[in-house]
Design an enzyme around this catalytic site. Structure first.
Site, short mmCIF file in Angstrom:
data_model
loop_
_atom_site.label_atom_id
_atom_site.label_comp_id
_atom_site.label_asym_id
_atom_site.label_seq_id
_atom_site.Cartn_x
_atom_site.Cartn_y
_atom_site.Cartn_z
N HIS A 144 -9.01 -2.44 9.41
CA HIS A 144 -8.54 -3.66 8.75
C HIS A 144 -7.54 -4.45 9.58
CE1 HIS A 144 -4.94 -1.26 6.99
NE2 HIS A 144 -5.51 -0.55 7.93
N ARG A 145 -6.65 -3.74 10.28
CA ARG A 145 -5.60 -4.49 11.02
C ARG A 145 -6.16 -5.16 12.27
NH1 ARG A 145 -1.83 -3.94 7.68
NH2 ARG A 145 -1.43 -1.91 6.75
N LYS B 243 0.84 -1.21 0.00
CA LYS B 243 0.00 0.00 0.00
C LYS B 243 0.87 1.25 0.00
CE LYS B 243 -0.96 1.83 3.83
NZ LYS B 243 -1.43 2.17 5.18
N SER C 122 4.60 10.07 10.45
CA SER C 122 5.73 10.25 9.52
C SER C 122 5.22 10.64 8.13
CB SER C 122 6.55 8.96 9.43
OG SER C 122 5.82 7.97 8.71
N ASP D 73 2.66 -0.87 12.09
CA ASP D 73 1.47 -1.56 11.58
C ASP D 73 1.51 -3.06 11.90
OD1 ASP D 73 0.77 0.89 10.63
OD2 ASP D 73 0.97 0.39 8.50
N ARG E 190 2.63 5.94 -3.01
CA ARG E 190 3.72 6.88 -3.33
C ARG E 190 3.94 6.96 -4.84
NH1 ARG E 190 4.55 5.42 1.70
NH2 ARG E 190 5.97 6.51 3.12
N ASP F 271 -7.69 1.96 -0.36
CA ASP F 271 -6.76 3.09 -0.22
C ASP F 271 -6.13 3.50 -1.55
OD1 ASP F 271 -7.31 3.02 2.46
OD2 ASP F 271 -5.21 2.93 3.11
N ASN G 212 -10.58 6.67 4.46
CA ASN G 212 -9.72 6.65 5.66
C ASN G 212 -8.28 6.31 5.26
OD1 ASN G 212 -8.95 6.85 8.30
ND2 ASN G 212 -9.87 4.92 8.95
N GLY H 230 -4.85 7.28 5.10
CA GLY H 230 -3.92 8.28 5.65
C GLY H 230 -2.89 8.70 4.63
N GLU I 60 -6.29 4.07 12.17
CA GLU I 60 -7.67 3.91 11.74
C GLU I 60 -8.62 3.95 12.94
OE1 GLU I 60 -5.10 2.90 10.33
OE2 GLU I 60 -5.39 2.09 8.34
N ASN J 51 1.53 6.62 18.90
CA ASN J 51 0.77 7.12 17.74
C ASN J 51 -0.13 6.04 17.11
OD1 ASN J 51 2.34 5.85 15.80
ND2 ASN J 51 3.05 7.75 14.83
N LYS K 219 -9.55 -2.24 2.94
CA LYS K 219 -8.69 -1.03 2.94
C LYS K 219 -7.32 -1.34 2.34
CE LYS K 219 -7.27 2.79 5.93
NZ LYS K 219 -5.82 2.95 5.76
O1 LIG Z 1 4.01 6.33 4.99
C1 LIG Z 1 3.34 5.30 5.00
O2 LIG Z 1 3.12 4.63 3.98
C2 LIG Z 1 2.76 4.86 6.28
C3 LIG Z 1 3.22 5.37 7.48
C4 LIG Z 1 2.70 4.92 8.80
O3 LIG Z 1 1.83 5.90 9.29
P1 LIG Z 1 2.26 7.14 10.21
O4 LIG Z 1 3.41 7.80 9.59
O5 LIG Z 1 1.03 7.99 10.21
O6 LIG Z 1 2.60 6.62 11.56
C5 LIG Z 1 1.91 3.63 8.67
O7 LIG Z 1 1.20 3.39 9.87
C6 LIG Z 1 0.94 3.67 7.51
O8 LIG Z 1 0.19 2.50 7.40
C7 LIG Z 1 1.70 3.83 6.22
C1 LIG Z 2 -2.16 3.29 9.59
C2 LIG Z 2 -2.52 2.69 8.45
O1 LIG Z 2 -2.93 3.32 7.34
P1 LIG Z 2 -2.98 4.82 6.81
O2 LIG Z 2 -2.29 5.70 7.80
O3 LIG Z 2 -2.28 4.77 5.50
O4 LIG Z 2 -4.44 5.12 6.67
C3 LIG Z 2 -2.45 1.22 8.30
O5 LIG Z 2 -2.59 0.74 7.17
O6 LIG Z 2 -2.25 0.50 9.30
#
Ligand SMILES: O=C(O)C1=C[C@@H](OP(=O)(O)O)[C@@H](O)[C@H](O)C1
Ligand SMILES: C=C(OP(=O)(O)O)C(=O)O
Length: 421
Positions: A375-376, A27, A172, A298, A32, A54, A96, A98, A326, A321, A401
């Protein structure tokens, strides 16, 4: 088996799980490279990609900004960009996701026009304030909603040369978002960490590697500073590696059942941070008494469920964090473990303590696991169902997701389910 069922009750297989399952594409890398390909001029072929909620939301947002994103098969995207994103006619809805929400918040500042970046009710509770403030410090006209999406950007072209500070303590992804947008600036941009050490530095490394694959020049000046040259991006063909976080469930299923699951890729071949969890999973049932989850965030739900069957209790540290993912994963893990057996999981500050109980294996403990649209939580608690009878995962469809084929993957190894209407 129908993932749209309200619940799936897992029938503990009572035997080692063996077979071959390749996890879907990463993912993190898919989202990216979708963005980088969209910012490039020309056509990029992305193979081994993840197709899930996603990444589909990311692809749809890019299409809404004038990028051509074709899907010739189940694991490829062909992206043709013009080197510019156009203002979309409607708000960008990113569910959702991120990654999509944070990465696009920085990228759309280059659009000429107004863009609203929004997500679902869960995303609207996940902080974005530090990223918005950093962008504002660059002179960008951007507002959030009390530190959360929706975010409104009145774009006026690429970043000007300069330096931007960012506190990546909560995510991050803010740093990754700034780095990726910075390569399209009008001059060199330095991205500097403020605040304390970030969790999951490995995700920033993943960003830098993806940027370089699309022609960017980015160097790490010191532990806390990256310098990005204004190269823009070059279209490229890119092979995406399998998802390391998805792999943790398969590694977990293997050690829990004493089986042999061939992922088709060795753990050492992954470049994603969660692959570090494999070395811990391999120690089961002798997981260490303290696990610092900060660099494999994760994977913590997977490790926490394994810890319940471990020989000794496990304290998870460095996971504050996880409260803004999610769902609040620290609370969710403690609550749902304790639903299986009172006291199995508990919170202490931001740490999670999992009491080990190897005698759980083989018991029938009818339990309905709340998954909080996460999902996790669904995928990790399914592992408990491999050892305990009567584990029902509610809202099993939430795995879409990042791993829509998860239930089918377990089924291909011989796991069976009863559907709860
Ligand atoms: O940069 C990424 O691809 C991710 C960074 C992490 O999140 P955070 O940077 O919000 O901790 C991770 O939990 C997320 O599933 C994917
Ligand atoms: C935190 C997660 O996802 P994202 O921040 O990309 O929504 C994840 O996939 O566990």
């Amino acid at each position: 088996m129908d993932a749209r069922a309200n619940g799936l009750t897992i029938k503990a297989p009572g035997r080692p799980l063996t077979g071959r399952v390749t996890p879907p594409g990463s993912k993190s890398i898919t989202n990216r490279v979708l963005l980088l390909a969209a910012l490039a001029r020309g056509t990029s072929r992305l193979t081994g990609a993840l197709k899930s909620d996603d990444t589909k939301l990311m692809a749809a947002a890019l299409r809404a900004m004038g990028v051509t994103v074709e899907e010739p098969d189940d694991t490829s995207f062909v992206v043709t960009g013009t080197g510019r994103l156009q203002a979309p006619a409607v708000p960008l809805f990113l569910g959702n996701a991120g990654t999509a929400t944070r990465f696009l918040t920085a990228a759309v500042t280059m659009v000429d026009g107004t863009v609203v970046v929004d997500g679902d009710a869960h995303m609207r509770k996940r902080p974005i304030g530090p990223l918005v403030q950093a962008l504002r410090s660059l002179g960008i006209d951007i507002t959030d909603t009390g530190g959360y999406p929706p975010v409104t950007v009145r774009g006026h072209g690429p970043f000007a040369p300069g330096r931007v500070g960012i506190d990546g303590g909560l995510s991050s992804q803010y740093i990754s978002a700034l780095l990726m947008a910075a390569a399209c600036g009008t001059g060199p941009v330095e991205v500097a960490l403020t605040g304390k050490e970030i969790g999951a530095r490995g995700y920033v490394d993943l960003t830098v590697a993806a940027m370089r694959a699309f022609g960017a020049e980015v160097e790490q000046v010191d532990e806390a500073t990256w310098r990005v040259q204004p190269t823009g991006y070059r279209a490229a063909d890119h092979v995406i590696e399998p998802d390391a976080s998805a792999a943790t469930y398969l590694w977990g299923a293997e050690v829990l059942t004493g089986g042999a699951i061939d992922l088709g890729v060795p753990a050492a071949a992954f470049t994603q941070p969660d692959a570090k969890a494999q070395a811990l999973i391999a120690q089961f049932p002798h997981l260490p008494a303290v696990i610092d989850g900060s660099q494999m965030q994760d994977a913590v739900p997977t490790l926490a469920v394994l810890a319940a069957f471990n020989q000794n209790p496990v304290r998870f540290t460095g996971i504050a964090n996880l409260r803004v993912k999610e769902c609040d994963r620290v609370a969710a893990l403690a609550t749902e473990l304790s639903r299986i057996r009172p006291g199995l999981g508990r919170e202490e500050g931001d740490d999670l303590i999992v009491a080990s109980d190897p005698t759980l294996a083989g018991q029938v403990l009818p339990t309905r696991i709340e998954t909080y649209a996460d999902h996790r939580i669904a995928m990790s608690f399914a592992l408990a169902g491999l050892k305990i009878g009567g584990i029902t995962i509610l809202d099993p469809g939430c795995v879409a997701k990042t791993y829509p084929a998860y239930w089918d993957a377990l089924a291909s190894l011989g796991v069976t389910y009863d559907e709860v209407a």
